[in-house]
Design a protein around this motif. Structure first.
Motif: not given
Length: 169
Positions: A11-16, A35-37, A44-55, A66-70
């Motif tokens: 997950x760290x390598x994916x996030x980086x 998304x993979x993270x 991991x809330x930071x990646x969730x925020x990043x997914x929502x922000x970029x979506x 879908x991700x906001x609901x998930x």
């Protein structure tokens, strides 16, 4: 990969990787990595925020919904002109490889965990953020060695047998 062991997904390598894609102006690729993270580390809330922000930024309306609901959260607000500080914090020591107490012909790892469990960002006396573990190197090394224990034992036994045959001859 050949053994199909899922913990090799880091997950760290994916996030980086996601951060680097975003810095290079490739938000689609960053979105995929984030998304993979969230699949590897669902909490991991930071990646969730990043997914929502970029979506939201990429106008992926279905994915955003879908991700906001998930995740059970809304798109974090973006402040125009604001930046983001990313802190990568490495904490602890890798385990030490030593002979196994019960069977010294194969190795085992001895944990050498340090006292620190993470870091907290504090500004003007107010806690702003806390680090999260994305890849526990110690646990990964222990699991990898445990998964290979039978093969290592067989290899060592064959080596000992071959040496005995040569010595006997």
């Amino acid at each position: 990969d050949k053994r199909g062991i899922d913990y090799r997904q880091n997950a760290f390598a994916r996030y980086l990787s996601g951060l680097m894609y975003e810095i290079q102006g490739q938000p689609n690729d960053a979105f995929i990595e984030y998304v993979k993270v969230t699949e590897l580390e669902p909490g991991f809330a930071t990646a969730q925020d990043d997914v929502l922000r970029l979506a939201g930024r990429l106008q992926f309306r279905q994915e955003l919904e879908a991700y906001a609901k998930k995740f059970g959260r809304e798109v974090p607000p973006e402040t125009p002109g604001a930046g983001t500080i990313v802190i990568l914090y490495e904490c602890g020591l890798a385990p030490q490889k030593v002979p196994d107490r019960r069977l010294p012909i194969i190795p085992t790892y001895v944990r050498r965990s340090g006292r620190a469990a993470g870091a907290e960002v504090v500004m003007e006396g107010k806690a702003l953020a806390r680090t999260s573990v994305l890849n526990d190197v110690e646990a990964t090394m222990v699991r990898t060695l445990d998964d290979r224990a039978a093969a290592l034992l067989a290899k060592r036994a064959a080596s000992i047998a071959a040496k005995e045959v040569v010595a006997y001859q």
